[in-house]
Design a protein around this motif. Structure first.
Motif, mmCIF file in Angstrom:
data_model
loop_
_atom_site.group_PDB
_atom_site.id
_atom_site.type_symbol
_atom_site.label_atom_id
_atom_site.label_comp_id
_atom_site.label_asym_id
_atom_site.label_seq_id
_atom_site.Cartn_x
_atom_site.Cartn_y
_atom_site.Cartn_z
ATOM 1 N N ARG A 29 0.810 -1.227 0.000
ATOM 2 C CA ARG A 29 0.000 0.000 0.000
ATOM 3 C C ARG A 29 0.840 1.272 0.000
ATOM 4 O O ARG A 29 0.512 2.241 -0.674
ATOM 5 C CB ARG A 29 -0.954 0.011 1.195
ATOM 6 C CG ARG A 29 -2.021 -1.042 1.107
ATOM 7 C CD ARG A 29 -3.072 -0.615 0.126
ATOM 8 N NE ARG A 29 -4.062 -1.682 -0.017
ATOM 9 C CZ ARG A 29 -4.780 -1.846 -1.081
ATOM 10 N NH1 ARG A 29 -4.644 -1.057 -2.111
ATOM 11 N NH2 ARG A 29 -5.657 -2.819 -1.142
ATOM 12 N N GLU A 30 1.928 1.285 0.755
ATOM 13 C CA GLU A 30 2.753 2.496 0.840
ATOM 14 C C GLU A 30 3.311 2.896 -0.518
ATOM 15 O O GLU A 30 3.268 4.065 -0.896
ATOM 16 C CB GLU A 30 3.887 2.298 1.830
ATOM 17 C CG GLU A 30 3.437 2.157 3.261
ATOM 18 C CD GLU A 30 4.576 1.751 4.178
ATOM 19 O OE1 GLU A 30 5.729 1.619 3.711
ATOM 20 O OE2 GLU A 30 4.308 1.562 5.371
ATOM 21 N N GLN A 32 2.144 1.927 -3.467
ATOM 22 C CA GLN A 32 1.024 2.266 -4.356
ATOM 23 C C GLN A 32 0.595 3.714 -4.131
ATOM 24 O O GLN A 32 0.350 4.441 -5.090
ATOM 25 C CB GLN A 32 -0.167 1.342 -4.105
ATOM 26 C CG GLN A 32 -0.127 0.073 -4.891
ATOM 27 C CD GLN A 32 -1.443 -0.672 -4.792
ATOM 28 O OE1 GLN A 32 -2.097 -0.694 -3.754
ATOM 29 N NE2 GLN A 32 -1.832 -1.295 -5.878
ATOM 30 N N GLU A 33 0.499 4.111 -2.878
ATOM 31 C CA GLU A 33 0.114 5.496 -2.568
ATOM 32 C C GLU A 33 1.174 6.478 -3.058
ATOM 33 O O GLU A 33 0.849 7.546 -3.564
ATOM 34 C CB GLU A 33 -0.138 5.672 -1.075
ATOM 35 C CG GLU A 33 -1.432 5.056 -0.606
ATOM 36 C CD GLU A 33 -2.646 5.621 -1.324
ATOM 37 O OE1 GLU A 33 -2.727 6.850 -1.522
ATOM 38 O OE2 GLU A 33 -3.518 4.820 -1.713
ATOM 39 N N ARG A 36 0.695 6.876 -6.748
ATOM 40 C CA ARG A 36 -0.497 7.714 -6.995
ATOM 41 C C ARG A 36 -0.164 9.194 -6.744
ATOM 42 O O ARG A 36 -0.527 10.062 -7.535
ATOM 43 C CB ARG A 36 -1.644 7.255 -6.095
ATOM 44 C CG ARG A 36 -2.947 7.935 -6.377
ATOM 45 C CD ARG A 36 -4.072 7.388 -5.526
ATOM 46 N NE ARG A 36 -4.476 6.064 -6.008
ATOM 47 C CZ ARG A 36 -4.346 4.944 -5.323
ATOM 48 N NH1 ARG A 36 -3.847 4.933 -4.119
ATOM 49 N NH2 ARG A 36 -4.738 3.797 -5.851
ATOM 50 N N GLU A 37 0.548 9.478 -5.665
ATOM 51 C CA GLU A 37 0.926 10.861 -5.347
ATOM 52 C C GLU A 37 1.844 11.446 -6.425
ATOM 53 O O GLU A 37 1.735 12.625 -6.758
ATOM 54 C CB GLU A 37 1.606 10.927 -3.982
ATOM 55 C CG GLU A 37 0.656 10.753 -2.825
ATOM 56 C CD GLU A 37 -0.402 11.846 -2.784
ATOM 57 O OE1 GLU A 37 -0.072 13.016 -3.011
ATOM 58 O OE2 GLU A 37 -1.567 11.508 -2.535
ATOM 59 N N TRP A 40 -0.295 12.605 -9.281
ATOM 60 C CA TRP A 40 -0.943 13.881 -8.950
ATOM 61 C C TRP A 40 0.050 15.038 -9.073
ATOM 62 O O TRP A 40 -0.281 16.110 -9.583
ATOM 63 C CB TRP A 40 -1.516 13.852 -7.533
ATOM 64 C CG TRP A 40 -2.821 13.130 -7.410
ATOM 65 C CD1 TRP A 40 -3.042 11.940 -6.799
ATOM 66 C CD2 TRP A 40 -4.098 13.553 -7.916
ATOM 67 N NE1 TRP A 40 -4.371 11.594 -6.895
ATOM 68 C CE2 TRP A 40 -5.046 12.569 -7.565
ATOM 69 C CE3 TRP A 40 -4.524 14.672 -8.623
ATOM 70 C CZ2 TRP A 40 -6.390 12.671 -7.904
ATOM 71 C CZ3 TRP A 40 -5.867 14.767 -8.956
ATOM 72 C CH2 TRP A 40 -6.774 13.780 -8.597
ATOM 73 N N ASP A 49 -6.087 2.095 -9.622
ATOM 74 C CA ASP A 49 -4.973 1.781 -8.738
ATOM 75 C C ASP A 49 -3.697 1.568 -9.537
ATOM 76 O O ASP A 49 -3.731 1.002 -10.639
ATOM 77 C CB ASP A 49 -5.275 0.511 -7.938
ATOM 78 C CG ASP A 49 -6.346 0.727 -6.888
ATOM 79 O OD1 ASP A 49 -6.483 1.865 -6.400
ATOM 80 O OD2 ASP A 49 -7.039 -0.246 -6.554
#
Length: 76
Positions: A29-30, A32-33, A36-37, A40, A49
């Motif tokens: 998860r870390e 993946q986030e 994603r960041e 952005w 995802d």
């Protein structure tokens, strides 16, 4: 929808752990986030995802590689 390839700096231990999780069908998860960041920060909007692609095999600098689907209206 277009894909954006994202490279995240990592250390060997974390990269191996992420690869192992992926091989088990699980997600880190870390990272993946973080992918994603990064999308952005590049001014694009993620449409799903991040998908783990693999790791680089650099001797010093190891990177995690993700593909992130983005909305086409945000691609320059």
């Amino acid at each position: 929808m277009p894909l954006l390839r994202v490279h995240l700096d990592s250390d060997r231990t974390t990269a191996r752990r992420v690869l192992h999780l992926h091989q088990e069908g699980r997600n880190h998860r870390e990272s993946q986030e973080a992918a994603r960041e990064q999308v952005w920060r590049q001014g694009r909007t993620p449409a799903g995802d991040p998908i783990f692609v693999g790791i680089t095999n650099g001797r010093r600098n190891v990177q995690l590689i993700y593909d992130v689907e983005v909305y086409s209206d945000t691609v320059p």
